[in-house]
Structure formats: structure tokens, C-alpha cells
Design an enzyme around this catalytic site. Structure first.
Site, mmCIF file in Angstrom:
data_model
loop_
_atom_site.group_PDB
_atom_site.id
_atom_site.type_symbol
_atom_site.label_atom_id
_atom_site.label_comp_id
_atom_site.label_asym_id
_atom_site.label_seq_id
_atom_site.Cartn_x
_atom_site.Cartn_y
_atom_site.Cartn_z
ATOM 1 N N ASP A 76 0.853 -1.181 0.000
ATOM 2 C CA ASP A 76 0.000 0.000 0.000
ATOM 3 C C ASP A 76 0.891 1.233 0.000
ATOM 4 O OD1 ASP A 76 -2.957 0.879 0.320
ATOM 5 O OD2 ASP A 76 -1.803 2.226 1.605
HETATM 6 N N1 LIG Z 1 3.018 3.746 -12.374
HETATM 7 C C1 LIG Z 1 3.002 4.426 -11.209
HETATM 8 N N2 LIG Z 1 1.968 4.240 -10.344
HETATM 9 C C2 LIG Z 1 2.018 4.941 -9.174
HETATM 10 C C3 LIG Z 1 3.045 5.836 -8.843
HETATM 11 N N3 LIG Z 1 2.767 6.365 -7.619
HETATM 12 C C4 LIG Z 1 1.610 5.802 -7.194
HETATM 13 N N4 LIG Z 1 1.172 4.931 -8.130
HETATM 14 C C5 LIG Z 1 -0.028 4.087 -8.088
HETATM 15 C C6 LIG Z 1 0.356 2.652 -7.754
HETATM 16 C C7 LIG Z 1 -0.882 2.115 -7.098
HETATM 17 O O1 LIG Z 1 -1.708 1.531 -8.093
HETATM 18 C C8 LIG Z 1 -1.549 3.353 -6.541
HETATM 19 C C9 LIG Z 1 -1.409 3.355 -5.020
HETATM 20 O O2 LIG Z 1 -2.649 3.029 -4.483
HETATM 21 P P1 LIG Z 1 -2.831 1.757 -3.500
HETATM 22 O O3 LIG Z 1 -1.562 1.508 -2.759
HETATM 23 O O4 LIG Z 1 -4.074 1.989 -2.745
HETATM 24 O O5 LIG Z 1 -2.997 0.514 -4.485
HETATM 25 P P2 LIG Z 1 -4.223 0.237 -5.476
HETATM 26 O O6 LIG Z 1 -5.483 0.812 -4.948
HETATM 27 O O7 LIG Z 1 -3.813 0.684 -6.847
HETATM 28 O O8 LIG Z 1 -4.312 -1.340 -5.515
HETATM 29 P P3 LIG Z 1 -4.525 -2.314 -4.227
HETATM 30 O O9 LIG Z 1 -5.160 -1.472 -3.156
HETATM 31 O O10 LIG Z 1 -3.146 -2.772 -3.842
HETATM 32 O O11 LIG Z 1 -5.388 -3.412 -4.757
HETATM 33 O O12 LIG Z 1 -0.868 4.509 -7.034
HETATM 34 C C10 LIG Z 1 4.115 5.999 -9.788
HETATM 35 O O13 LIG Z 1 5.066 6.760 -9.593
HETATM 36 N N5 LIG Z 1 4.043 5.279 -10.934
#
Ligand SMILES: Nc1nc2c(ncn2[C@H]2C[C@H](O)[C@@H](COP(=O)(O)OP(=O)(O)OP(=O)(O)O)O2)c(=O)[nH]1
Length: 208
Positions: A76
Site C-alpha cells: 500500500d
Molecule cells: N506507475 C506508477 N503508479 C504509481 C506511482 N505512484 C503511485 N502509483 C499508483 C500505484 C498504485 O496503483 C496506486 C497506489 O494506491 P494503493 O496503494 O491503494 O494501491 P491500489 O489501490 O492501486 O491497488 P490495491 O489497493 O493494492 O489493490 O498509485 C508511480 O510513480 N508510478
């Protein structure tokens, strides 16, 4: 026995990172209520929030029958800026307000990691687990209003913790990163290597 690694994340950035690092894995998305987890712990710091949510996601997937015998990694990411914890902005106005403040400034992206080893898990057990947070300070170039509007219009910042990427269009605005850049993208591969070592697994064992 072939080692199975499950990424407990819907993040396209995380699975891309693992694939490009040559790490064989499958994806199972958890259904963790992130607001409920953080509320249950009072008002945790951005650092602690990243670890708590990574753990909750990994444990939710590790408890599933299909995860039995696998290693499960949850992550996260939380952006700490001026004492606030920023997740994804989702809305253009939220992204606009945040990016204007970040312009020419810096903040810290904390990515929590939690690895559950279910190989020795007995019935009802949770397996052995280990976690770590990788943090990196991100320094931004000054952005003009036209650049901010154009960046928001691409939609990229809306679903990224911190309202920016370093490996996408947002890279144009990054002056420097102090720390593991992969921690900013969303999964520190070197941190995963350390967590695997704690589970007596080499990173080379999960290379495909
Ligand atoms: N490609 C890329 N993505 C980034 C960057 N900084 C943040 N992110 C994205 C990656 C994650 O998909 C998102 C962070 O949000 P979370 O940690 O809540 O994960 P997410 O909701 O995407 O999926 P999850 O909760 O793990 O099922 O932001 C970056 O520098 N590059």
C-alpha cells in the site's frame, strides 16, 4: 515444490514492476475496506497506514483457499505531504489543489509491504509473516498552471497515490527521488528481496 508468489493488489503498476523484474507471480485482489482498517487504528501516521493496509491486503488474500501453499505479498502506498496523508485524488479538483501545493516542493511516498508465507500454515493458521515500509522523498519541479491542467486532463494522476507518477507523464515534473524509486511506483523489489530472505527464500527462486 514450485514456489508460488501471489500479488495481493489490483495495481497495474505493481504487477508490471514484478514482471519487468522477472518475478513470476499471479494476482489476487483483496476486498479490504481500507477506511475501516485505518479507522480501527485511530489516526495512524502515513507510514503506519501504509504498513497496516499492506498487511490487511496480504492477510485477506492469504486466508483464501487458493492461496494455501503460496507466498502472498501485499502493498500500500501513501504520500506524506506537509503532515497530511494523500492517497489517490480520484477527482480533478482534488488533484489540482494538491499538485499546485506540491509544485516546486517535496514529499515522502511510503510503500508498505507485507509477505505471508502460507507454506507451513496449519488449518485456521495465518502462516508466518514479515513486513517493511520503503520510503522515498520525491522533489518536484515547479509546474505552471497549463501543465497542471494538461496533466490532470490525461487522467493519470487521478488514480495514483500522491497524484503523480515518476515513470509516466509525471516524470516530466520530478527533479529527484531520494530513496528506492520502485517504492514510489508502488513496490520496492529490493524490499521484497529482503522479505523473501526472512522467509528463507532467495529472490532467484522466484525469477521466471
Ligand atoms: N506507475 C506508477 N503508479 C504509481 C506511482 N505512484 C503511485 N502509483 C499508483 C500505484 C498504485 O496503483 C496506486 C497506489 O494506491 P494503493 O496503494 O491503494 O494501491 P491500489 O489501490 O492501486 O491497488 P490495491 O489497493 O493494492 O489493490 O498509485 C508511480 O510513480 N508510478
Amino acid at each position: 515444490m514450485t514456489l508460488r508468489l501471489i500479488l495481493a493488489s489490483a495495481s497495474p503498476a505493481r504487477t508490471k514492476l514484478l514482471t519487468e523484474a522477472g518475478i513470476a507471480h499471479t494476482v489476487t485482489v483483496s476486498d479490504v475496506d481500507e477506511d475501516a482498517v485505518t479507522a480501527a487504528h485511530g489516526s495512524p501516521s502515513p507510514y503506519d497506514t501504509a504498513q497496516l493496509l499492506a498487511r490487511a491486503k496480504a492477510e485477506a488474500v492469504a486466508a483464501l483457499p487458493e492461496a494455501r501453499g503460496a507466498l502472498v505479498i501485499g502493498c500500500d502506498s501513501v504520500f506524506e505531504f506537509e503532515g497530511e496523508a494523500h492517497g489517490k485524488p480520484y477527482e480533478a479538483q482534488v488533484a489540482r489543489e494538491r499538485i499546485k501545493r506540491m509544485s516546486g516542493s517535496s514529499g515522502t511516498l511510503h510503500t508498505g509491504h507485507w509477505l505471508v508465507d502460507t507454506r507451513e500454515m496449519n488449518d485456521g493458521g495465518s502462516g508466518t509473516a514479515v513486513g517493511a515500509v520503503a520510503s522515498a522523498e520525491v522533489h518536484f519541479m515547479p509546474l505552471d498552471d497549463a501543465e497542471i491542467e494538461a496533466y490532470i486532463a490525461t487522467g493519470e494522476p487521478l488514480n495514483c497515490a500522491g497524484s503523480f507518477t515518476i515513470d509516466g507523464r509525471g516524470g516530466a515534473f520530478i527533479r529527484k527521488v531520494d530513496g528506492d524509486p520502485h517504492a514510489v511506483v508502488g513496490l520496492s523489489v529490493s524490499t521484497l528481496r529482503e522479505l523473501l530472505r526472512a522467509a528463507e527464500v532467495s529472490i532467484t527462486d522466484v525469477w521466471q
